[in-house]
Each structure stands twice: as C-alpha cells, then as structure tokens.
Design an enzyme around this catalytic site. Structure first.
Site, mmCIF file in Angstrom:
data_model
loop_
_atom_site.group_PDB
_atom_site.id
_atom_site.type_symbol
_atom_site.label_atom_id
_atom_site.label_comp_id
_atom_site.label_asym_id
_atom_site.label_seq_id
_atom_site.Cartn_x
_atom_site.Cartn_y
_atom_site.Cartn_z
ATOM 1 N N LEU A 33 0.819 -1.215 0.000
ATOM 2 C CA LEU A 33 0.000 0.000 0.000
ATOM 3 C C LEU A 33 0.853 1.265 0.000
ATOM 4 O O LEU A 33 0.436 2.306 -0.494
ATOM 5 C CB LEU A 33 -0.934 0.012 1.213
ATOM 6 N N GLY A 34 2.023 1.199 0.622
ATOM 7 C CA GLY A 34 2.874 2.379 0.674
ATOM 8 C C GLY A 34 4.110 2.132 1.498
ATOM 9 O O GLY A 34 4.242 1.127 2.198
ATOM 10 N N LYS A 35 5.044 3.088 1.409
ATOM 11 C CA LYS A 35 6.289 3.017 2.162
ATOM 12 C C LYS A 35 6.517 4.335 2.874
ATOM 13 O O LYS A 35 6.039 5.376 2.445
ATOM 14 C CB LYS A 35 7.480 2.722 1.240
ATOM 15 N N GLY A 36 7.267 4.274 3.970
ATOM 16 C CA GLY A 36 7.580 5.489 4.710
ATOM 17 C C GLY A 36 8.788 5.275 5.581
ATOM 18 O O GLY A 36 9.515 4.277 5.453
ATOM 19 N N GLY A 37 8.996 6.203 6.516
ATOM 20 C CA GLY A 37 10.167 6.130 7.381
ATOM 21 C C GLY A 37 10.163 4.915 8.279
ATOM 22 O O GLY A 37 11.203 4.504 8.778
ATOM 23 N N VAL A 93 3.706 -0.843 4.298
ATOM 24 C CA VAL A 93 2.359 -1.197 4.729
ATOM 25 C C VAL A 93 1.722 -2.029 3.618
ATOM 26 O O VAL A 93 1.727 -1.631 2.454
ATOM 27 C CB VAL A 93 1.496 0.054 5.009
ATOM 28 N N LYS A 145 1.484 -3.270 8.864
ATOM 29 C CA LYS A 145 2.685 -2.441 8.786
ATOM 30 C C LYS A 145 3.886 -3.266 9.209
ATOM 31 O O LYS A 145 3.937 -3.779 10.323
ATOM 32 C CB LYS A 145 2.561 -1.198 9.667
ATOM 33 N N ASP A 174 3.150 13.413 15.170
ATOM 34 C CA ASP A 174 3.388 13.330 13.724
ATOM 35 C C ASP A 174 2.088 13.541 12.951
ATOM 36 O O ASP A 174 1.685 12.723 12.127
ATOM 37 C CB ASP A 174 4.001 11.979 13.360
#
Length: 658
Positions: A347-351, A355, A370, A466
């Site tokens: 679904l996505g990537k981040g720090g 996910v 996650k 955040d």
C-alpha cells in the site's frame, strides 16, 4: 419444569442416553453437531480434527430450564464428562475446548483459534453474551491473560477467565497437587457442578482410573442467575487455528438438581494413543542396527528441516508485551494474509517501513499490516510506543490497532484497512478534485475530535507527534481517522529529560520542539495548525518549487492575511465549491494554532468549539503578533523556525507519508 438428562456419547451415531430419575425424560441421540464435529471412523465423537482454522460444536438439541421463573434464581446442576485431546507429538499444542452453557447452540459469531468457537474479537467480554463456560485450554494466549498452556478456567462472557488454575487434581490422602497434561491423549474425567444454595461453581479433574477428588480444582463463589437466561443450551465447543489437535468427548452426563452419573466401564479407548504406542514399540524392537542408523539419519534431517521452517516463523514474547493486551497475531497468518508480503499487496512506504493490504485467513477481514523495516532508526523503541498507546485507545476518529506480531526478526502491526487510503493522496491528486470543501471541513473537524480525545479525554495525555495529511486515513465513508502512532508518547514519557531528540515531520515541527526536542500537546496543536492550512490551501507546509515568499506555508498565509487577501491562498482546485466563512475561519485558526509562542496556541477542546461555531476566535487577539518577537522587532517566524541550526534532520523528517 425441572429437566434431567444423561448423555453417553459412544459408538458412533447410536448415542444412548439414560432415563432421567426426577423428570422421567429419556433422550436418544438428540445431539446436534456443527462445524467439523463428527462421529469419527473409530466410532468416537470428535469435536475437531486436523483441519486448520475450524470450529466444532455439539449441543443437546433441546434447551434446558435452568432458572426458576418465579424468583429468577438459577437451579443447581451437575455434569460430568470424559475427554481426551490428541496432539501430534511433532507439533505444538492447539487451542483446547470448552464445556458451554449458552442461550443459543448456533454461536455463529464464534471465531476459531484462541476464541474456541465461543466469541470473537469484537464481542469477547460483552455482558449480552450470557455465556458460562469452563475452558480446557492448551495454548497460552497473552491477550486473555492465560496462566500457562495447560490450564482450566471459568469463563463468564469472556475468554479472560474469572478464575483459572493449572490442570490437575488434589490427592485425597495428602492434599498434594498432581499435574495432568491435557494433551497427553489419556482419558480425563471432568466434573462441573453449581450449587445454587451457596452460589458456588466447582470444577474438578481426575485421571479416568481415579474417583472424583474431594477437593475441587477450581471453586468460584458466584451467582450465575444474572448471567444466564431462563432456558439455555448445554454442550461443547472447540476450535483449531494454524495449530491443530483432535478433541474427543467419550462420555457425558448432565443433570439438573441432582448428581450426574456416568458408567465409565462402557467408555471406549482413544485412537492414536495406546495402539500407536504398541505399534511404535514393536517397530523399534524389529529394526536392525543398520535400520536404526538410517532412521536416525532420516529423523535428524527431518528435525533439521522442521527447525529451519520453525525458525522462519519464530515469534518473540517479552515481559513488556503482557501488560498491553492487544491481540497477538501469528506470523504465519499475517504471512498468508499478505500473500507472503507480495509487492502487489504493498500500500505504501515510509520512514517506518512498508504497509501491506491483507485478508485474514478465517474471518476474511481486510487489514493493513505495517512491517517495520530492519534499517528503521526508530525500530523497537517506536514499536513499543505504538503498542503501549494505540493498542488501548478507542475512538471513531482513530485508526484501530487490531493486533501485532513479532517474528522472523520483524515488527508487525495490524490495523483496520482504510479503503480510501490517506488524505494527501486526495489533496495532491492533479487529475481531479476528489474531496470537496464540505468533505475537507469535516475531515478537519474529525482530526480535531481525535486530538481532543488524545489530549484531554483519555486516562492519560497522549502526544501524537506526527500529525500530517499522510497520517490521516479515510474509511469508505470518507470519515477521517488519525493513524500512525509510531511516534506517540504519553505525557509522562515526554517529560523525561532524556527524551530530547526531535521527532516529527519537517514543516509541522513547533519552534520549541526544534530547540528542546520535548513534545507536548501544544506541539501537536502547532502541527494541527499546519495541517489545517495544508488541507485548505492544497499544498504542503514547506514547498521548494515556489517563489521564496511562498516556501513556508504559515508565512505565506499570514502575509496574505495582512494584505487582506487570505482567501487567495485557498486551493484553486476547489473553484467555487467553498463556504467563504468556513474557509476564512480555518485559515485564521491554522495561523492561531501555528503561533510561534506555545502559550498563545489554543487547546484542542477550544479548537473544536471554534470549528463547531460554539465560540468565536478571540476578538482581542492580534494576529500581527505572528510577525513580532518579544522585543517588538519583526521577523518571519516560520522561516526562522524551520532553519534553526539546532534541528537535527532525520529520515522521518523527509518522509512525506506512507
């Protein structure tokens, strides 16, 4: 009328039931099976088999009158049954079984695995269940505060036992406790007796060759009258998950207002137990020395492969996990749910890592998983924070943490799946307008509701740390839910003098947070102000590809406000689809919340009042304070805030969402 019945579950479908002495009733084979419950090929009654994630139930078909209708008091009852649990010695224990008194024999909402077919994640603990059960639990579930992986518990509407004790019995002669392994495959007799005259529920266990011990294993002082209904069904329920085992009921007798009796001489033996031991012994004697060596080599190789596979799905449990209580998923289940964390499910990537979308194997519930990356600088510390906070929070505008897992060196969190993803994907969609002004204004209020709960309504103050559009997720109705508590801290932890590192995302960081690294509710308010401006203006708090005076969103909106052109900052994609008064209110509120002086910022409860129209922005508040320092000299607060030399830029600051 008081009913008495005795059920002996033997010899396949020909289940004989003795005549009742008090009521004069006789029942023959009146047992209803559900799920995988069956009469096995060995002519034995079996609740579950080796089918993964299955439920097996057996209830007497007719309800029993268990309460006096005139005074609402429960009658006394007695039941005894003989059970056996057979587990493959090469595998771990399964989840056990339970004797159940229930208002329904359907229990359609009962889930498999640790829920034993009785409850599920949402109704466990509800008083509306009206269920009394005695669990014979062979797997330790931290979420239910299980004492070990071989215990007996008394359950009232919940799988968190009111009282539990290790499986065993007390010797009559010495009073010494003797342990019983319920997964040994041996026949064990159980007695469950309720004495309505003293409101006491007793549970006793003993090996089949011993008479009933005088001292019960469990004794609970309880009046079950408020729990049960006038008529209830009695029976058994069991379940398997990824771990399986067979649960047999070899004989059963139940009686109201009397003592249940069972003829043990007619009970069958357990398959796969004595006979298999005898065959194993004969095989061992008949093997030649070379055969033994060969078998040892093969066995060692199988063990090696098994351990190698087991290592892949090894999970970790540490002391701090016990107190938090969110549901613990198995790594195997999450691996299957996400199709092995396949790229197509990403679904996505981040720090914090990736996910994935997942579908749980049994319930078919969609979830978001996650997976915290190995090279994440936050790692375990942030994972613990998330478990400790969001795992206990419940609010319609917070993303719900369903559970977690730690396995194969990974940290996994399981959330409700949000079909519309994050807000930033809507705001920055260049193709078309996907959220109109009405939706944006509601989203702004939804996030304010979530922060008010965190700051002022929960048992302790929680600082999110955040807040940004990429951490605001939208459900199928576009209701906003604040998520990603990987940086969350309680007020106690944020006051720790050693907690001085800057956390958050560049563009949302309050000036004082950049200087001392200490997050407070006021620093959340600052980030919320930047978020409000972001939603109305349709741009990020800091943009590099714009003119110098527009780089910092707070500065730009403030300057346009001074020029009397504040509405010119509104996202052009909204066109005329906007309410002028609401947009102006949110823009000014965003400036107020993003004030460089923390003491001037409002509390989130005040923010809600402004948004709901229950209060007006302070008339005596001079927004020009935004352009002055304490000495009255002008400066640009946002530019100064974001270029302070003391800021340490980390990977999370560069993150634009997950």
């Amino acid at each position: 009328m008081i009913r008495v019945f005795e059920l002996c579950l033997m010899l396949g479908a020909l289940i004989r039931v003795a005549a009742a002495s008090m009521g004069g009733f006789s029942f023959n084979g009146n047992i209803e099976l559900a799920g995988v419950a069956e009469v096995s090929a060995d002519n034995l009654f079996r609740l579950t088999n080796t089918t993964y994630f299955s439920v097996g139930r057996a209830f007497y078909a007719q309800p029993q009158t268990v309460k006096n209708s005139s005074n609402g008091k429960a009658f006394s009852f007695s039941t005894t049954f003989v059970f056996a649990i057979v587990t493959d010695e090469s595998k771990l224990n399964g989840h056990g079984m339970a004797f159940v008194i229930s208002p329904s024999k359907e229990l359609s909402s009962g889930a498999s695995s640790q829920h034993l077919g009785l409850f599920n994640r949402t109704n466990n603990g509800n008083s509306s269940n009206h269920i009394v059960a005695v669990e014979l639990d062979t797997f330790r579930n931290q979420e239910f505060n299980d004492i070990n992986d071989n215990h007996v518990g008394i359950d009232i509407n919940s799988l968190t036992s009111v009282k539990s004790f290790p499986a065993g019995y007390f010797e009559d002669a010495t009073g010494e406790f003797q342990n019983l392994s319920m997964v040994s495959g041996e026949r064990i007799q159980a007695w469950v007796e309720y004495d309505a005259t003293v409101n006491q529920l007793n549970v006793t266990l003993a090996p089949i060759h011993l008479s009933k011990p005088r001292l019960p294993l469990l004794s609970l002082d309880i009046d079950i009258s408020p729990v049960i209904l006038d008529q209830m069904y009695v029976g058994f329920s069991s379940a398997t998950g990824r771990l399986v085992q067979s649960h047999y009921v070899l004989g059963w007798s139940f009686q109201m207002e009397g003592k249940a009796q069972l003829d043990l001489s007619r009970l069958p033996s357990v398959p796969g137990n004595q006979q298999s031991k005898s065959r194993s012994k004969e095989l061992a004697i008949g093997l030649s020395i070379s055969g033994v060596v060969l078998a040892a080599i093969i066995f060692s190789f199988i063990v090696f492969l098994s351990m190698k596979r087991k290592d892949k799905f090894t999970e970790i449990i540490e002391d701090w996990e016990v107190q938090y209580g969110p549901h613990r998923f198995s790594y195997k289940d999450l691996f299957a749910a996400t199709k092995g964390f396949r790229e197509t499910e990403l679904l996505g990537k981040g720090g914090f890592g990736e996910v994935y979308k997942g579908v749980l194997p049994v319930s078919k519930t969609q979830v978001a998983v996650k997976r915290i990356s190995h090279n994440s600088k936050q790692g375990m510390k942030e994972f613990v924070a998330e478990i400790a906070t969001i795992g206990r929070l419940r609010h319609p505008n917070l993303v719900r943490l369903l559970g977690y897992c730690r396995g194969e060196g990974q940290l996994l969190l399981v959330y409700d799946y949000m079909p519309n993803a994050s807000l930033d994907k809507f705001i920055y969609n260049k193709a078309q307008v996907t959220v109109n002004w009405v939706q944006r204004f509601k989203i702004i209020k939804d996030v304010a509701l979530a922060l008010t709960y965190l700051h002022e309504e929960w048992v302790e103050v929680i600082v999110h740390r955040d807040i940004k559009a990429s951490n605001v997720l939208l459900d199928s109705d576009l209701r906003a839910k604040l998520g990603d508590f990987g940086l969350a801290r309680s007020s106690k932890r944020t006051q720790d003098p050693q907690t001085t590192h800057v956390a958050g995302t560049f563009g949302y960081i309050a000036p004082e947070l950049a200087k001392n690294g200490r997050a407070t509710p006021s620093t959340d308010v600052y980030a919320y102000g930047a978020f409000c401006l972001e939603v109305v203006c349709g741009r990020r708090p800091v943009e590099s590809r714009v003119s110098p005076e527009e780089v910092a969103l707070v500065d730009w909106v403030y300057q346009r406000w001074r020029e009397g052109k504040i509405l010119s900052t509104v996202d052009p994609k909204l066109n005329k689809d906007i309410k002028i008064e609401e947009a102006e209110l949110v823009l000014k509120l965003g400036l107020l919340c993003s004030h460089p002086m923390a003491e001037i910022r409002p509390r989130m409860s005040q923010v809600l009042q402004y948004l709901k129209g229950d209060a007006s922005l302070p008339e005596n508040f001079d927004f020009h304070v935004l352009g002055q320092d304490q000495k009255g000299e002008s400066y640009k607060p946002a530019i100064l805030s974001y270029s302070t030399p003391s800021i340490t830029f980390t990977e999370s600051f560069k993150s634009v969402g997950r």
